[in-house]
Design a protein around this motif. Structure first.
Motif, PDB file in Angstrom:
ATOM      1  N   GLY A  81       0.868  -1.291   0.051  1.00 58.20           N
ATOM      2  CA  GLY A  81       0.072   0.266  -0.071  1.00 58.20           C
ATOM      3  C   GLY A  81       0.853   1.278  -0.011  1.00 58.20           C
ATOM      4  O   GLY A  81       0.539   2.436  -0.774  1.00 58.20           O
ATOM      5  N   ALA A  82       1.807   1.295   0.629  1.00 59.97           N
ATOM      6  CA  ALA A  82       2.823   2.475   0.932  1.00 59.97           C
ATOM      7  C   ALA A  82       3.524   2.453  -0.529  1.00 59.97           C
ATOM      8  O   ALA A  82       3.638   3.526  -1.029  1.00 59.97           O
ATOM      9  CB  ALA A  82       4.063   2.327   1.941  1.00 59.97           C
ATOM     10  N   ALA A 121      -2.810   6.785 -12.965  1.00 57.31           N
ATOM     11  CA  ALA A 121      -3.007   5.451 -13.694  1.00 57.31           C
ATOM     12  C   ALA A 121      -2.059   4.476 -13.222  1.00 57.31           C
ATOM     13  O   ALA A 121      -2.410   3.380 -13.045  1.00 57.31           O
ATOM     14  CB  ALA A 121      -2.566   5.608 -15.309  1.00 57.31           C
ATOM     15  N   LEU A 122      -0.830   4.620 -12.969  1.00 53.00           N
ATOM     16  CA  LEU A 122       0.167   3.794 -12.143  1.00 53.00           C
ATOM     17  C   LEU A 122      -0.244   3.313 -10.779  1.00 53.00           C
ATOM     18  O   LEU A 122      -0.258   2.163 -10.595  1.00 53.00           O
ATOM     19  CB  LEU A 122       1.535   4.477 -12.036  1.00 53.00           C
ATOM     20  CG  LEU A 122       2.564   3.498 -11.499  1.00 53.00           C
ATOM     21  CD1 LEU A 122       2.630   2.086 -12.290  1.00 53.00           C
ATOM     22  CD2 LEU A 122       3.936   4.106 -11.405  1.00 53.00           C
ATOM     23  N   THR A 123      -0.912   4.237  -9.928  1.00 54.57           N
ATOM     24  CA  THR A 123      -1.442   4.043  -8.744  1.00 54.57           C
ATOM     25  C   THR A 123      -2.632   2.947  -8.960  1.00 54.57           C
ATOM     26  O   THR A 123      -2.615   1.896  -7.993  1.00 54.57           O
ATOM     27  CB  THR A 123      -2.028   5.065  -7.811  1.00 54.57           C
ATOM     28  OG1 THR A 123      -0.908   6.219  -7.936  1.00 54.57           O
ATOM     29  CG2 THR A 123      -2.539   4.922  -6.474  1.00 54.57           C
ATOM     30  N   VAL A 124      -3.595   3.395  -9.802  1.00 50.06           N
ATOM     31  CA  VAL A 124      -4.578   2.367 -10.041  1.00 50.06           C
ATOM     32  C   VAL A 124      -4.066   0.973 -10.295  1.00 50.06           C
ATOM     33  O   VAL A 124      -4.666  -0.080 -10.149  1.00 50.06           O
ATOM     34  CB  VAL A 124      -5.738   3.071 -10.856  1.00 50.06           C
ATOM     35  CG1 VAL A 124      -6.889   1.944 -11.498  1.00 50.06           C
ATOM     36  CG2 VAL A 124      -6.255   4.330 -10.471  1.00 50.06           C
ATOM     37  N   ALA A 129      -3.414  -4.810  -9.648  1.00 53.64           N
ATOM     38  CA  ALA A 129      -2.283  -5.944  -9.594  1.00 53.64           C
ATOM     39  C   ALA A 129      -2.177  -6.462  -8.289  1.00 53.64           C
ATOM     40  O   ALA A 129      -1.421  -7.573  -8.006  1.00 53.64           O
ATOM     41  CB  ALA A 129      -1.229  -5.579 -10.009  1.00 53.64           C
ATOM     42  N   ALA A 130      -2.653  -5.915  -6.967  1.00 50.11           N
ATOM     43  CA  ALA A 130      -2.076  -6.075  -5.728  1.00 50.11           C
ATOM     44  C   ALA A 130      -2.537  -7.711  -5.377  1.00 50.11           C
ATOM     45  O   ALA A 130      -1.748  -8.297  -4.726  1.00 50.11           O
ATOM     46  CB  ALA A 130      -2.744  -5.190  -4.564  1.00 50.11           C
ATOM     47  N   ALA A 135       0.945 -12.332  -1.695  1.00 51.20           N
ATOM     48  CA  ALA A 135       0.114 -13.389  -1.320  1.00 51.20           C
ATOM     49  C   ALA A 135      -0.834 -13.115  -0.023  1.00 51.20           C
ATOM     50  O   ALA A 135      -0.177 -12.573   0.910  1.00 51.20           O
ATOM     51  CB  ALA A 135       1.352 -14.606  -0.843  1.00 51.20           C
ATOM     52  N   GLN A 136      -1.806 -13.770  -0.082  1.00 56.03           N
ATOM     53  CA  GLN A 136      -3.000 -13.450   1.128  1.00 56.03           C
ATOM     54  C   GLN A 136      -3.318 -12.065   1.534  1.00 56.03           C
ATOM     55  O   GLN A 136      -2.975 -11.511   2.682  1.00 56.03           O
ATOM     56  CB  GLN A 136      -2.371 -14.503   2.418  1.00 56.03           C
ATOM     57  CG  GLN A 136      -2.275 -15.893   2.039  1.00 56.03           C
ATOM     58  CD  GLN A 136      -1.988 -16.447   3.139  1.00 56.03           C
ATOM     59  OE1 GLN A 136      -1.277 -15.969   4.046  1.00 56.03           O
ATOM     60  NE2 GLN A 136      -2.136 -18.010   3.328  1.00 56.03           N
ATOM     61  N   LEU A 137      -3.195 -11.364   0.456  1.00 55.21           N
ATOM     62  CA  LEU A 137      -3.458 -10.004   0.736  1.00 55.21           C
ATOM     63  C   LEU A 137      -4.624  -9.676   1.729  1.00 55.21           C
ATOM     64  O   LEU A 137      -5.762 -10.063   1.793  1.00 55.21           O
ATOM     65  CB  LEU A 137      -3.789  -9.122  -0.749  1.00 55.21           C
ATOM     66  CG  LEU A 137      -4.012  -7.661  -0.605  1.00 55.21           C
ATOM     67  CD1 LEU A 137      -2.952  -7.045  -0.387  1.00 55.21           C
ATOM     68  CD2 LEU A 137      -4.802  -7.268  -2.070  1.00 55.21           C
TER      69      LEU A 137
END
Length: 170
Positions: A81-82, A121-124, A129-130, A135-137
């Motif tokens: 997230g950071a 756009a890159l943030t979105v 993609a997160a 793994a196990q977000l």
């Protein structure tokens, strides 16, 4: 009475032609010396310093997420997230720093908006993609890392050095 009708009747109101002309007449361009004084009186915070602090804060949030939950997946989620704030902001700062030589105001404005759109756009894209990259977000931990890291901008604004002289003296 409507605002439009009110401004038409009062020549001194800001919306009237006389009011606009009075404001233009009151505007005085700065001399080279006055502009230099203004630059010296208004401290500038480096975007690279803000990015550094965002990295520090993002790392602290990730460490806190791990310490509070005991789960590494929470730390990875918060760190991602950071990074979803830091990486696009670094690209934005780099893009704008390359535009310092632009002398035309319109070109500078277009460049600002283009780099801002690239950043968004890159943030979105990173947020979309997160789930595939972490793994196990944990969306809650990712959101915590994202929001806290993003708020470093506001803290930097509040903590920036005070101006050396009053702008009114210029």
């Amino acid at each position: 009475m409507s605002k439009m009708a009110n401004s038409e009747m009062d020549p001194a109101s800001p919306g009237s032609q006389e009011g606009v002309e009075a404001e233009e007449a009151a505007f005085k361009p700065l001399t080279r010396e006055e502009a230099q004084k203004l630059r010296e009186a208004t401290p500038v915070v480096s975007p690279w310093k803000i990015l550094m602090w965002q990295g520090v804060v993002g790392g602290l949030v990730a460490a806190a997420a791990w310490a509070l939950t005991g789960q590494p997946r929470m730390a990875w989620s918060a760190a991602y997230g950071a990074l979803a704030v830091i990486i696009p902001a670094a690209l934005f700062a780099r893009g704008l720093s390359r535009q310092k030589a632009v002398t035309h105001g319109g070109a500078a404005l277009v460049g600002f908006f283009v780099w801002e759109m690239v950043k968004i756009a890159l943030t979105v894209a990173m947020l979309v993609a997160a789930p595939r990259l972490v793994a196990q977000l944990s969306w809650l931990a990712l959101l915590a890392g994202f929001v806290v890291t993003m708020k470093v901008y506001w803290v930097a604004m509040w903590l920036r050095p005070a101006s050396k002289t009053s702008v009114k003296n210029i």
